[in-house]
Write a protein that holds these residues in place. Structure first.
Motif, PDB file in Angstrom:
ATOM      1  N   VAL A  27      72.507  26.117 -22.137  1.00  0.00           N
ATOM      2  CA  VAL A  27      71.266  26.148 -23.034  1.00  0.00           C
ATOM      3  C   VAL A  27      71.477  26.644 -24.366  1.00  0.00           C
ATOM      4  O   VAL A  27      71.251  25.970 -25.448  1.00  0.00           O
ATOM      5  CB  VAL A  27      69.938  26.646 -22.493  1.00  0.00           C
ATOM      6  CG1 VAL A  27      68.932  27.294 -23.433  1.00  0.00           C
ATOM      7  CG2 VAL A  27      69.506  25.927 -21.319  1.00  0.00           C
ATOM      8  N   TYR A  31      71.325  24.417 -27.939  1.00  0.00           N
ATOM      9  CA  TYR A  31      70.463  24.740 -28.821  1.00  0.00           C
ATOM     10  C   TYR A  31      71.073  25.357 -30.121  1.00  0.00           C
ATOM     11  O   TYR A  31      70.307  25.293 -31.026  1.00  0.00           O
ATOM     12  CB  TYR A  31      69.335  25.526 -28.191  1.00  0.00           C
ATOM     13  CG  TYR A  31      68.315  24.767 -27.519  1.00  0.00           C
ATOM     14  CD1 TYR A  31      66.908  24.205 -28.282  1.00  0.00           C
ATOM     15  CD2 TYR A  31      68.566  24.353 -26.250  1.00  0.00           C
ATOM     16  CE1 TYR A  31      66.250  23.377 -27.414  1.00  0.00           C
ATOM     17  CE2 TYR A  31      67.834  23.585 -25.408  1.00  0.00           C
ATOM     18  CZ  TYR A  31      66.628  23.153 -26.094  1.00  0.00           C
ATOM     19  OH  TYR A  31      65.618  22.210 -25.320  1.00  0.00           O
ATOM     20  N   ASN A  34      70.623  22.535 -32.428  1.00  0.00           N
ATOM     21  CA  ASN A  34      69.285  22.045 -32.528  1.00  0.00           C
ATOM     22  C   ASN A  34      68.454  22.136 -33.838  1.00  0.00           C
ATOM     23  O   ASN A  34      68.353  23.305 -34.382  1.00  0.00           O
ATOM     24  CB  ASN A  34      68.095  22.518 -31.549  1.00  0.00           C
ATOM     25  CG  ASN A  34      66.997  21.868 -31.224  1.00  0.00           C
ATOM     26  OD1 ASN A  34      67.067  20.791 -31.428  1.00  0.00           O
ATOM     27  ND2 ASN A  34      66.385  22.706 -30.860  1.00  0.00           N
ATOM     28  N   PHE A  41      61.842  20.946 -25.880  1.00  0.00           N
ATOM     29  CA  PHE A  41      62.605  19.855 -25.064  1.00  0.00           C
ATOM     30  C   PHE A  41      62.130  18.595 -25.605  1.00  0.00           C
ATOM     31  O   PHE A  41      60.876  18.275 -25.476  1.00  0.00           O
ATOM     32  CB  PHE A  41      62.452  20.314 -23.562  1.00  0.00           C
ATOM     33  CG  PHE A  41      63.483  19.366 -22.906  1.00  0.00           C
ATOM     34  CD1 PHE A  41      64.580  19.835 -22.413  1.00  0.00           C
ATOM     35  CD2 PHE A  41      63.074  18.086 -22.217  1.00  0.00           C
ATOM     36  CE1 PHE A  41      65.690  19.146 -21.705  1.00  0.00           C
ATOM     37  CE2 PHE A  41      64.082  17.371 -21.572  1.00  0.00           C
ATOM     38  CZ  PHE A  41      65.195  17.904 -21.315  1.00  0.00           C
ATOM     39  N   PRO A  42      62.829  17.636 -25.420  1.00  0.00           N
ATOM     40  CA  PRO A  42      64.303  17.784 -25.647  1.00  0.00           C
ATOM     41  C   PRO A  42      64.962  18.159 -26.920  1.00  0.00           C
ATOM     42  O   PRO A  42      64.239  18.226 -27.809  1.00  0.00           O
ATOM     43  CB  PRO A  42      64.531  16.040 -25.548  1.00  0.00           C
ATOM     44  CG  PRO A  42      63.547  15.357 -25.925  1.00  0.00           C
ATOM     45  CD  PRO A  42      62.375  16.332 -25.687  1.00  0.00           C
ATOM     46  N   PRO A  43      66.153  18.547 -27.030  1.00  0.00           N
ATOM     47  CA  PRO A  43      66.651  18.973 -28.479  1.00  0.00           C
ATOM     48  C   PRO A  43      66.779  17.969 -29.529  1.00  0.00           C
ATOM     49  O   PRO A  43      66.618  16.811 -29.007  1.00  0.00           O
ATOM     50  CB  PRO A  43      68.110  19.412 -28.082  1.00  0.00           C
ATOM     51  CG  PRO A  43      68.360  19.518 -26.674  1.00  0.00           C
ATOM     52  CD  PRO A  43      67.187  18.676 -26.037  1.00  0.00           C
ATOM     53  N   GLN A  44      66.322  18.138 -30.557  1.00  0.00           N
ATOM     54  CA  GLN A  44      66.428  17.115 -31.486  1.00  0.00           C
ATOM     55  C   GLN A  44      67.053  17.523 -32.738  1.00  0.00           C
ATOM     56  O   GLN A  44      67.383  18.521 -33.189  1.00  0.00           O
ATOM     57  CB  GLN A  44      64.549  17.150 -32.045  1.00  0.00           C
ATOM     58  CG  GLN A  44      63.936  16.575 -30.916  1.00  0.00           C
ATOM     59  CD  GLN A  44      62.466  16.777 -31.329  1.00  0.00           C
ATOM     60  OE1 GLN A  44      62.082  17.673 -32.011  1.00  0.00           O
ATOM     61  NE2 GLN A  44      61.619  15.598 -30.550  1.00  0.00           N
TER      62      GLN A  44
ATOM     63  N   VAL B 129      62.514  26.636 -23.662  1.00  0.00           N
ATOM     64  CA  VAL B 129      62.966  25.225 -23.047  1.00  0.00           C
ATOM     65  C   VAL B 129      62.291  24.944 -21.818  1.00  0.00           C
ATOM     66  O   VAL B 129      61.992  23.904 -21.516  1.00  0.00           O
ATOM     67  CB  VAL B 129      64.545  25.551 -22.777  1.00  0.00           C
ATOM     68  CG1 VAL B 129      65.131  24.406 -22.184  1.00  0.00           C
ATOM     69  CG2 VAL B 129      65.362  25.700 -23.985  1.00  0.00           C
ATOM     70  N   THR B 132      58.494  23.955 -22.647  1.00  0.00           N
ATOM     71  CA  THR B 132      58.672  22.500 -23.300  1.00  0.00           C
ATOM     72  C   THR B 132      58.882  21.407 -22.306  1.00  0.00           C
ATOM     73  O   THR B 132      58.542  20.287 -22.294  1.00  0.00           O
ATOM     74  CB  THR B 132      59.398  22.658 -24.641  1.00  0.00           C
ATOM     75  OG1 THR B 132      60.628  23.225 -24.282  1.00  0.00           O
ATOM     76  CG2 THR B 132      58.598  23.316 -25.848  1.00  0.00           C
ATOM     77  N   LEU B 133      59.974  21.628 -21.525  1.00  0.00           N
ATOM     78  CA  LEU B 133      60.401  20.699 -20.751  1.00  0.00           C
ATOM     79  C   LEU B 133      59.460  20.320 -19.591  1.00  0.00           C
ATOM     80  O   LEU B 133      59.160  19.163 -19.393  1.00  0.00           O
ATOM     81  CB  LEU B 133      61.512  21.234 -19.971  1.00  0.00           C
ATOM     82  CG  LEU B 133      62.199  20.354 -18.860  1.00  0.00           C
ATOM     83  CD1 LEU B 133      62.840  19.309 -19.277  1.00  0.00           C
ATOM     84  CD2 LEU B 133      63.355  21.124 -17.848  1.00  0.00           C
ATOM     85  N   TRP B 136      56.942  18.306 -21.291  1.00  0.00           N
ATOM     86  CA  TRP B 136      57.339  17.069 -21.773  1.00  0.00           C
ATOM     87  C   TRP B 136      57.399  16.166 -20.458  1.00  0.00           C
ATOM     88  O   TRP B 136      57.212  15.004 -20.583  1.00  0.00           O
ATOM     89  CB  TRP B 136      58.693  17.293 -22.053  1.00  0.00           C
ATOM     90  CG  TRP B 136      59.629  15.839 -22.564  1.00  0.00           C
ATOM     91  CD1 TRP B 136      59.406  15.098 -23.634  1.00  0.00           C
ATOM     92  CD2 TRP B 136      60.832  15.254 -21.656  1.00  0.00           C
ATOM     93  NE1 TRP B 136      60.290  14.080 -23.605  1.00  0.00           N
ATOM     94  CE2 TRP B 136      61.031  14.373 -22.362  1.00  0.00           C
ATOM     95  CE3 TRP B 136      61.205  15.789 -20.450  1.00  0.00           C
ATOM     96  CZ2 TRP B 136      62.129  13.448 -21.954  1.00  0.00           C
ATOM     97  CZ3 TRP B 136      62.431  14.748 -20.171  1.00  0.00           C
ATOM     98  CH2 TRP B 136      62.881  13.599 -20.845  1.00  0.00           C
TER      99      TRP B 136
END
Lengths: 267, 282
Positions: A27, A31, A34, A41-44, B129, B132-133, B136
């Motif tokens: 992770v 990131y 990122n 999430f998801p990484p952008q 993470v 947000t996961l 999402w």
């Protein structure tokens, strides 16, 4: 011993444990690229911008430099004190030897914070101002325990026959030491030095109380984490991870030359 | 006579260094713990056990000590739960990948402590993470607030950091279990779980104890993870020391807390040492 079904359950379970061990590291690395910040999430917007920021970060590199100075000096102290300590424990009998052994190994099991504040009190009592020098003294002293255990293990594995042969052929103890023992201990010493170097680069608990105005790398990262997080921290963490990976590879290569080498364990 | 002089020359520097930078500081620590703080923040060198009495009669301190013990015990237990099956797998079932898989356990040990603790902050955060996961994936509709800044986060972080430390002695212990014993047990009609309970587990107990002790000691004295991922509800005993030596500026009381930590650590070591000695003679 265990049925095939049991074995595959064990395998699956182990896979999950590996995932637990590696997920945070993965992770972090992901990131660090990122664009839109630490989480989400998801990484952008994948970017190298955080690495760019890091490379222009003078305070961070100054901390890296300080850490290198501290780690190299700590390696020097720990080996210079730890080698004769290990040698004495292995070869000599002297009064209070058992007490000495316990005392040397104490920093392995005593929480770093206790060692840190104790040395701080000594420095204050002696009127010494806190600086990188006090950090070096603290690291060196705390890591003598590791140096002594590792070098002691190395000395134990030496073939005493070679020393006896040297003595029979007329070499005095000093000559035996420099032509037989020291060369044979080379891999053990280098491996120990690498281990101490890595541990010192990562040390916080002792450093925390002995630091003056100049920050070491972990303390610089620590103070920034307390203020708020940016992916720049991920970038430096990724670099530290890669650096550790290189070090461990070198260490493993050295260890392979010396069988039975394991990580140090306090016992 | 000359040999004796040489010995003296070799042993003296380490003895001197240890006496000056380790023994003396620990003695000063002990002294401070019996001193007190004057009205102008100066150290009063009057000897008394007041700091210890204060510690043992103030519920806040006792709560923190018990919380630290609880967290450290949980970490030791969780590391064993994760580590033992992994060690079994490594020793008995990993085949030709053994060396590689073993190294894969060691590598996280070499990753900076701070980096690993920080990683959990990134994962557990409100905008982290995991939250947000889950958002999402529509598993949850609001961020889970209890993940970060809780004793739970401290436990997960410390377990993550110390599990490899537990696996190493377990592997060392399990490797000493000879395959002949396992065959003998199975030839005598034991089922696999009987072999495990009666042969493998008892023989691996020294590894269990040394691994668990290590995880317990390291997490008991930890003060960084509570600060980073724990929040106010998971302050541990080392945090009290750090505060008393920092912002609160009460070194005598801080020294007393440190001595209490030291005593708990030494008591535990004494116990495990006796256990191991008993097994060795048994």
């Amino acid at each position: 011993m265990i049925s095939r079904a049991g074995s595959s359950w064990l395998g699956l379970y182990s896979l999950a444990v590996y995932a637990f061990l590696y997920l945070p590291i993965i992770v972090l690395i992901v990131y660090s690229f990122n664009g839109s910040g630490v989480g989400g999430f998801p990484p952008q917007h994948l970017t190298l911008a955080w690495y760019g920021l890091l490379f222009r970060d003078a305070a961070m590199w100054n901390a890296v430099e300080n850490s290198l100075i501290v780690a190299l000096s700590a390696v020097g102290i720990a080996i210079a004190v730890g080698f004769p300590a290990a040698y004495s424990l292995d070869r000599f009998e002297f009064p209070a030897k058992a007490l000495f052994r316990r005392l040397v190994l104490l920093p392995l099991i005593v929480p770093g914070i206790v060692t840190g504040i104790s040395i701080l009190m000594l420095m204050v009592a002696a009127g010494v101002h806190l600086s990188l020098v006090t950090v070096i003294l603290g690291h060196g002293t705390a890591l003598i325990a590791i140096a002594t255990t590792e070098l002691y293990a190395g000395l134990r594995k030496l073939d005493r026959g070679l020393e006896e042969a040297a003595a029979d052929l007329g070499a005095n103890p000093r000559r035996t030491f420099f032509t037989i023992i020291l060369p044979l201990m080379k891999t053990s010493i280098v491996g120990t030095a690498l281990l101490i170097f890595t541990l010192s680069m990562d040390e916080i608990a002792v450093t925390f109380f002995l630091i003056g105005r100049e920050n070491t790398l972990p303390l610089e990262i620590w103070s920034r984490l307390r203020r708020g997080v940016t992916p720049e921290m991920n970038a430096i963490s990724t670099l530290i991870f890669l650096f550790s990976l290189v070090t461990i590879t070198i260490w493993q290569r050295l260890a392979r030359a010396q069988p039975d080498k394991t990580m140090p364990m306090a016992t | 006579m000359k040999a004796r002089a040489t010995r003296f020359m070799v042993a003296l520097p380490p003895l001197g260094w240890i006496a000056l930078f380790l023994l003396a500081p620990y003695c000063i620590l002990l002294c401070y713990s019996f001193w007190s703080l004057g009205p102008f923040q100066q150290i009063l060198h009057h000897w008394s056990a007041a700091n210890y009495i204060h510690l043992l009669t103030t519920p806040v301190y006792l709560d923190v000590i018990f919380r630290s013990l609880r967290i450290a015990l949980s970490v030791a237990f969780l590391s064993l739960v994760l580590g033992y099956p992994l060690a079994m797998f490594l020793v008995f079932h990993s085949g030709r990948f053994k060396r590689l898989l073993y190294q894969a356990v060691i590598i996280p040990l070499w990753v900076s402590y701070l980096v690993r603790a920080y990683a959990w902050k990134v994962i557990f955060g409100h905008e982290g993470v995991l939250n947000t996961l889950l958002l999402w994936a529509h598993v949850i509709h609001h961020s889970l607030g209890f993940l970060l800044y809780s004793p739970f986060a401290v436990m997960v972080t410390l377990t993550h950091i110390y599990t490899p430390f537990v696996v190493l002695p377990l592997v060392a212990a399990l490797e000493k279990v000879s395959p002949e014993l396992l065959e003998a047990s199975s030839d005598l009609g034991s089922r696999p779980w009987q072999t495990f309970l009666r042969v493998v587990l008892p023989l691996s107990l020294p590894g269990v104890v040394s691994g668990a002790t290590f995880a317990f000691l390291l997490s008991f004295g930890d003060f960084l993870s509570p600060l980073l991922v724990g929040g106010p509800s998971s302050i541990m005993i080392a945090n009290i020391v750090a505060n008393l030596f920092g912002a609160d500026y009460n070194w005598p009381l801080g020294a007393a807390v440190a001595v209490v930590i030291l005593l708990i650590v030494l008591a535990l070591l004494y116990l495990t040492d006796r256990l191991e000695r008993r097994w060795r003679t048994a």
